[in-house]
Design an enzyme around this catalytic site. Structure first.
Site, PDB file in Angstrom:
ATOM      1  N   ARG A  15       0.903   2.540  -5.301  1.00 21.14           N
ATOM      2  CA  ARG A  15       0.437   2.213  -3.946  1.00 21.14           C
ATOM      3  C   ARG A  15      -0.709   1.195  -3.994  1.00 21.14           C
ATOM      4  O   ARG A  15      -0.529   0.027  -3.671  1.00 21.14           O
ATOM      5  CB  ARG A  15      -0.008   3.500  -3.222  1.00 21.14           C
ATOM      6  CG  ARG A  15      -0.160   3.350  -1.695  1.00 21.14           C
ATOM      7  CD  ARG A  15      -1.446   2.683  -1.254  1.00 21.14           C
ATOM      8  NE  ARG A  15      -2.652   3.417  -1.640  1.00 21.14           N
ATOM      9  CZ  ARG A  15      -3.877   2.983  -1.412  1.00 21.14           C
ATOM     10  NH1 ARG A  15      -4.086   1.805  -0.823  1.00 21.14           N
ATOM     11  NH2 ARG A  15      -4.931   3.687  -1.802  1.00 21.14           N
ATOM     12  N   ASP A  16      -1.856   1.623  -4.441  1.00 20.26           N
ATOM     13  CA  ASP A  16      -3.022   0.740  -4.466  1.00 20.26           C
ATOM     14  C   ASP A  16      -2.790  -0.453  -5.394  1.00 20.26           C
ATOM     15  O   ASP A  16      -3.284  -1.554  -5.151  1.00 20.26           O
ATOM     16  CB  ASP A  16      -4.250   1.538  -4.922  1.00 20.26           C
ATOM     17  CG  ASP A  16      -5.561   0.871  -4.564  1.00 20.26           C
ATOM     18  OD1 ASP A  16      -5.556  -0.035  -3.718  1.00 20.26           O
ATOM     19  OD2 ASP A  16      -6.592   1.264  -5.135  1.00 20.26           O
ATOM     20  N   HIS A 208     -13.212   6.581  -8.208  1.00 17.80           N
ATOM     21  CA  HIS A 208     -12.203   5.517  -8.041  1.00 17.80           C
ATOM     22  C   HIS A 208     -12.934   4.187  -8.254  1.00 17.80           C
ATOM     23  O   HIS A 208     -13.423   3.574  -7.312  1.00 17.80           O
ATOM     24  CB  HIS A 208     -11.608   5.606  -6.626  1.00 17.80           C
ATOM     25  CG  HIS A 208     -10.523   4.636  -6.334  1.00 17.80           C
ATOM     26  ND1 HIS A 208      -9.247   5.032  -5.991  1.00 17.80           N
ATOM     27  CD2 HIS A 208     -10.502   3.279  -6.303  1.00 17.80           C
ATOM     28  CE1 HIS A 208      -8.495   3.965  -5.751  1.00 17.80           C
ATOM     29  NE2 HIS A 208      -9.247   2.888  -5.944  1.00 17.80           N
ATOM     30  N   HIS A 210     -13.386   0.256  -9.674  1.00 18.04           N
ATOM     31  CA  HIS A 210     -12.752  -1.009 -10.057  1.00 18.04           C
ATOM     32  C   HIS A 210     -13.553  -1.659 -11.185  1.00 18.04           C
ATOM     33  O   HIS A 210     -14.711  -1.325 -11.424  1.00 18.04           O
ATOM     34  CB  HIS A 210     -12.655  -1.930  -8.842  1.00 18.04           C
ATOM     35  CG  HIS A 210     -11.574  -1.543  -7.886  1.00 18.04           C
ATOM     36  ND1 HIS A 210     -10.823  -2.457  -7.182  1.00 18.04           N
ATOM     37  CD2 HIS A 210     -11.093  -0.329  -7.510  1.00 18.04           C
ATOM     38  CE1 HIS A 210      -9.942  -1.839  -6.417  1.00 18.04           C
ATOM     39  NE2 HIS A 210     -10.093  -0.545  -6.602  1.00 18.04           N
ATOM     40  N   CYS A 241      -8.671  -5.764  -4.135  1.00 17.02           N
ATOM     41  CA  CYS A 241      -9.069  -5.525  -2.749  1.00 17.02           C
ATOM     42  C   CYS A 241      -9.029  -6.831  -1.987  1.00 17.02           C
ATOM     43  O   CYS A 241      -9.793  -7.749  -2.294  1.00 17.02           O
ATOM     44  CB  CYS A 241     -10.475  -4.921  -2.679  1.00 17.02           C
ATOM     45  SG  CYS A 241     -11.049  -4.712  -0.988  1.00 17.02           S
ATOM     46  N   ASN A 250      -8.003  -2.052 -10.143  1.00 17.24           N
ATOM     47  CA  ASN A 250      -8.511  -0.738 -10.514  1.00 17.24           C
ATOM     48  C   ASN A 250      -8.656  -0.670 -12.031  1.00 17.24           C
ATOM     49  O   ASN A 250      -8.026  -1.432 -12.768  1.00 17.24           O
ATOM     50  CB  ASN A 250      -7.506   0.340 -10.085  1.00 17.24           C
ATOM     51  CG  ASN A 250      -7.317   0.408  -8.599  1.00 17.24           C
ATOM     52  OD1 ASN A 250      -8.162   0.919  -7.891  1.00 17.24           O
ATOM     53  ND2 ASN A 250      -6.206  -0.126  -8.115  1.00 17.24           N
TER      54      ASN A 250
END
Length: 300
Positions: A15-16, A208, A210, A241, A250
């Site tokens: 997803r991300d 979470h 990055h 992002c 990430n």
């Protein structure tokens, strides 16, 4: 505080990692195979889809089809991002295991990202969380920009703590702390966590982070040392992002796993299978893995 004996890795690559992928829309078949390969490697919490407007996130337009085609394994959580009630209803219809909502610790960021203030975002989530609870589906909360914002700059730890408290009180069982633009450093991460832990138990928090400035693993070490036992990561370091200039992906799941293995912390994930998956998805996307571990071990 001693390191946890076990860490749950939340794999956000499908997803991300893929949602902002430029170029042609990635096929449903590739997404489904990615999820299944990740589960085969031992990952037990996979963010598999997003139920958002295809107008804004075209790469995620096939969320329902992805969820329908996955060969679901017992004990694996297949979650989805749901920004509003419409998305939640679609996710419930697709029989997801869990849903996630997202806000930020910065009003400037939420305005750019979801066109509302933090307070307004929380108001939107209240009926969504209630509806999910009625359906027996747990809700996870994401808080972006916990260690810095591309628009507002430094973010006070107490500000992060307040947003996390509100999400937790609304009914999110777990709050994921996002260093969205990867500007954090270990001491800053520890101080942020210290403030948040006064409002939300550490056992209900996740990291979470990055890797924009190459600090993600150091920051994760710092917060795991303080008791964090849930880490979000993305196979091959996929993702970024769109609202944060220069923000890289990430932290790579295989790099996190290598760190955890070195610390003697169990995650239940097979490094060789994970690296093979990293190499495979990178090949599908026409690039080399961003992961240092995958680069070191090599792709055959």
């Amino acid at each position: 505080m001693a390191f946890p004996q076990q860490v749950r890795l939340v794999e956000v690559g499908p997803r991300d990692g893929l949602q902002n992928e430029p170029g042609a829309v990635i096929s449903t078949a590739i997404k489904v195979e990615l999820v299944e390969r990740l589960a085969d490697a031992g990952l037990r919490h996979i963010e598999a889809a997003s139920f958002v407007s295809p107008k804004w996130v075209p790469q995620m337009a096939d969320g329902a089809e992805v969820m329908a085609r996955i060969d679901r394994r017992p004990g694996v959580i297949y979650s989805a991002l749901t920004p509003n009630l419409k998305g939640l209803e679609a996710a419930l219809a697709a029989n997801v295991s869990e849903v996630a909502v997202f806000t930020a610790a910065s009003d400037a960021f939420t305005q750019k990202n979801i066109n509302c203030s933090i307070a307004e975002s929380l108001e939107r989530f209240a009926p969504l969380i209630e509806r999910a609870r009625d359906a027996g589906v747990p809700v996870r909360g994401y808080v972006s920009t916990v260690l810095g914002c591309p628009y507002a700059g430094e973010i006070a730890p107490v500000q992060v703590a307040g947003v996390c408290r509100d999400l937790y009180q609304l009914g999110c069982y777990e709050i994921s702390l996002g260093d969205t633009i990867g500007v954090g450093t270990p001491l800053k991460a520890k101080r942020m966590l210290e403030a948040v832990a006064r409002e939300v138990p550490v056992g209900n928090l996740a990291a979470h982070f990055h890797d924009t400035y190459g600090q993600a693993l150091a920051n994760l070490y710092a917060v795991v040392e303080e008791g964090i036992a849930v880490i979000d990561s993305s196979v091959s370091g996929l993702g970024g992002c769109p609202y944060a200039k220069g923000a890289s992906g990430n932290v790579a799941t295989e790099d996190v796993l290598y760190l955890l293995n070195g610390l003697g912390i169990d995650s239940g994930v097979d490094l060789d299978k994970l690296v093979a998956t990293s190499c495979w998805i990178s090949e599908q996307l026409g690039r080399t893995p961003a992961s240092r571990v995958a680069q070191a071990l090599g792709c055959s």
